[in-house]
Every structure is written in structure tokens, then in C-alpha cells.
Design a protein around this motif. Sequence first.
Motif, short mmCIF file in Angstrom:
data_model
loop_
_atom_site.label_atom_id
_atom_site.label_comp_id
_atom_site.label_asym_id
_atom_site.label_seq_id
_atom_site.Cartn_x
_atom_site.Cartn_y
_atom_site.Cartn_z
N VAL A 94 33.89 58.28 -5.38
CA VAL A 94 35.17 58.83 -5.48
C VAL A 94 35.36 60.38 -4.77
O VAL A 94 33.97 60.82 -4.37
CB VAL A 94 35.88 59.18 -6.81
N PRO A 95 36.31 60.73 -4.15
CA PRO A 95 36.42 61.91 -3.49
C PRO A 95 35.84 63.23 -4.46
O PRO A 95 35.77 63.13 -5.58
CB PRO A 95 37.91 62.25 -3.32
N ASP A 96 35.13 64.01 -3.60
CA ASP A 96 34.29 64.96 -4.58
C ASP A 96 35.37 66.10 -5.47
O ASP A 96 34.77 66.64 -6.17
CB ASP A 96 33.72 65.99 -3.36
N ASP A 97 36.62 66.16 -4.92
CA ASP A 97 37.62 66.95 -5.82
C ASP A 97 38.41 66.29 -6.78
O ASP A 97 39.11 66.79 -7.42
CB ASP A 97 38.51 67.74 -4.66
N THR A 98 37.86 65.11 -6.94
CA THR A 98 38.18 64.14 -8.18
C THR A 98 37.95 65.06 -9.51
O THR A 98 36.90 65.58 -9.70
CB THR A 98 37.62 62.86 -8.21
N THR A 99 39.04 65.15 -10.42
CA THR A 99 39.00 65.85 -11.85
C THR A 99 38.91 64.72 -12.93
O THR A 99 39.21 63.72 -12.58
CB THR A 99 40.06 66.93 -11.96
N ALA A 100 38.63 65.38 -13.94
CA ALA A 100 38.51 64.52 -15.20
C ALA A 100 39.89 63.98 -15.45
O ALA A 100 40.21 63.09 -15.94
CB ALA A 100 37.97 65.15 -16.45
N GLU A 101 40.91 64.74 -15.08
CA GLU A 101 42.20 64.40 -15.36
C GLU A 101 42.68 63.10 -14.39
O GLU A 101 43.29 62.28 -14.85
CB GLU A 101 43.22 65.65 -15.00
N ASP A 102 42.33 63.35 -13.19
CA ASP A 102 42.32 62.30 -11.89
C ASP A 102 41.73 60.91 -12.96
O ASP A 102 42.27 59.96 -12.60
CB ASP A 102 41.65 62.68 -10.85
N LEU A 103 40.51 60.98 -13.26
CA LEU A 103 39.87 60.06 -13.62
C LEU A 103 40.45 59.40 -14.76
O LEU A 103 40.94 58.11 -14.86
CB LEU A 103 38.31 60.26 -14.22
N ASN A 104 41.01 59.96 -15.69
CA ASN A 104 41.89 59.52 -16.84
C ASN A 104 43.09 58.82 -16.55
O ASN A 104 43.56 58.03 -16.83
CB ASN A 104 42.18 60.58 -17.97
N ALA A 105 43.93 59.64 -15.46
CA ALA A 105 45.02 59.01 -14.75
C ALA A 105 44.84 57.61 -14.19
O ALA A 105 45.54 56.71 -14.45
CB ALA A 105 45.79 60.08 -14.10
N ALA A 106 43.65 57.43 -13.48
CA ALA A 106 43.17 56.29 -13.01
C ALA A 106 43.01 55.21 -13.66
O ALA A 106 43.22 54.02 -13.35
CB ALA A 106 42.00 56.56 -12.03
N ARG A 107 42.31 55.53 -14.86
CA ARG A 107 42.11 54.66 -16.03
C ARG A 107 43.28 54.16 -16.46
O ARG A 107 43.53 52.89 -16.63
CB ARG A 107 41.22 55.26 -17.08
N THR A 108 44.30 54.81 -16.75
CA THR A 108 45.54 54.52 -17.32
C THR A 108 46.17 53.34 -16.21
O THR A 108 46.71 52.30 -16.59
CB THR A 108 46.44 55.57 -17.82
N ARG A 109 46.15 53.67 -14.86
CA ARG A 109 47.07 52.93 -13.69
C ARG A 109 46.24 51.60 -13.68
O ARG A 109 46.63 50.77 -13.31
CB ARG A 109 46.97 53.71 -12.61
N ALA A 110 44.90 51.80 -13.84
CA ALA A 110 44.10 50.33 -13.64
C ALA A 110 43.91 49.57 -14.93
O ALA A 110 43.06 48.81 -15.05
CB ALA A 110 42.73 51.00 -13.40
N ALA A 111 44.62 50.05 -15.90
CA ALA A 111 44.36 49.43 -17.20
C ALA A 111 44.79 48.09 -17.04
O ALA A 111 45.58 47.36 -16.55
CB ALA A 111 45.64 49.96 -18.40
N SER A 112 43.71 47.21 -17.60
CA SER A 112 43.77 45.81 -17.73
C SER A 112 42.85 45.44 -18.69
O SER A 112 42.38 45.92 -19.47
CB SER A 112 43.16 45.05 -16.46
N SER A 113 42.63 43.97 -18.78
CA SER A 113 41.91 43.30 -19.79
C SER A 113 40.39 43.83 -19.54
O SER A 113 39.59 43.75 -20.45
CB SER A 113 42.03 41.87 -19.58
N SER A 114 40.13 44.66 -18.38
CA SER A 114 38.58 45.11 -18.21
C SER A 114 38.49 46.43 -19.22
O SER A 114 37.28 46.68 -19.36
CB SER A 114 38.48 45.50 -16.94
N VAL A 115 39.42 47.14 -19.66
CA VAL A 115 39.37 48.47 -20.13
C VAL A 115 39.38 48.24 -21.85
O VAL A 115 40.05 47.61 -22.28
CB VAL A 115 40.61 49.10 -19.86
N ARG A 116 38.29 49.10 -22.29
CA ARG A 116 38.03 49.08 -23.77
C ARG A 116 38.24 50.27 -24.10
O ARG A 116 37.64 51.33 -23.64
CB ARG A 116 37.06 48.19 -23.99
N ALA A 117 38.62 50.82 -25.54
CA ALA A 117 38.86 52.14 -25.98
C ALA A 117 37.45 52.65 -26.16
O ALA A 117 37.47 53.73 -25.87
CB ALA A 117 39.55 52.18 -27.47
#
Length: 191
Positions: A94-117
Motif C-alpha cells: 500500500v502507499p507508504d503514507d497509509t494510516t491506520a485510519e485509512d486501513l480501517n476505512a478501506a476495511r469498511t469499504r471492502a466489507a464482504s463475506s471475506s471480513v470477520r470481526a
Amino acid sequence: MLATPHFHASNDPEFVRTPAVTYASILGAGAPGTEEFYRKKILIGDIARQLGNRTTPVIEIQYWYPEGSAPVEIADFYSVNPIPSLRYRVLAAVPDDTTAEDLNAARTRAASSSVRAIDNLELFTIPEHDVVQVMHHGPFAEEFGTLARLGTFAQTQGKHRNGPHHELHLDSFTRETPQDTLRTILRDPVT
């Protein structure tokens, strides 16, 4: 020593310095090829796409054995300890300037049957470091011979594995993908 681009390796074993890379990552345990392994692979690919990665991100995997396992070198990495005892980290750059907030937002946008809590997604950086590496062509089951060549090369250089075994899967694959034309960089950090 030669510095090399991250997604490059020769067909012949080589000793190079690889660049630092930032990843979206998820930890796992067990043999590669399980349903859980492929679920995590799909999830990391989805998240990397959300973070601006290429259309089909290169999936990378680090492998190691738990503390207390028999020591292994490069050539015998997959043949000394039971494969189901492996620990792994699925990675996509991922881009070097990616933050934990960016990662969490991407997780939400990518939410699918692949994501587990319970999925522990995190940013992970591999620093610039010295490795031995080689390009493997073909089925994963034939990596033993390629790792034997890489291990012999490392020994002639006076190098020993020093960290997780690293595989860069340059071609996208699923459980059903024919493996004859796959390209995989086999890379091991060394001292």
C-alpha cells in the motif's frame, strides 16, 4: 551488493538488497491452501484495491514456524516441521503514507463475506534488507527444488536465513487456477 526493485528476481539465485515496503496485512496459522488462507488472501487484495493499489494487487506471504519448532534453513524450509504448524502473514503493498485510519476505512469499504470481526488487519513494514532470492516458475508443489537451489546458493555465499520466508505471487491465483505458468519470487532475509 545489488539493490533490486521489489517485484523483480532473476531466474538464477541472487544476493540483493530489497527496498522498504509498507503493507496491509493479516496474520494466519496453518497450511496454505485452506479455505481460511484463501479468505484472508481475498480480503487483503480487496483492501489493497481500496487503498489505491493496482487492479490486481500482488499478494505476498511471509511464513515461519512457531517458537520451539525445529530450526530450518532455506533449502529445507517446508520439509522439517509439519506444514499445518506454519504461521503466516498475508500482505499487499500500500502507499507508504497509509494510516491506520485509512486501513480501517478501506476495511469498511471492502466489507464482504471475506471480513470477520476477529480479523486483525494492520499496517506492516518490511525495512530495506539483504536477501537471497530466485524466481520460481510453475506449481507451488515444485518449490522444493527451487528452494534447494536457493539454499545451496546461500551456503556458497556464507549466508543463513534470518527471518520469515517470503513469497511474492506475481500472478493472481485461486484454488482452481492451473499453476503451470505462475511466477513466484522466493525470498529469504539473510545474515
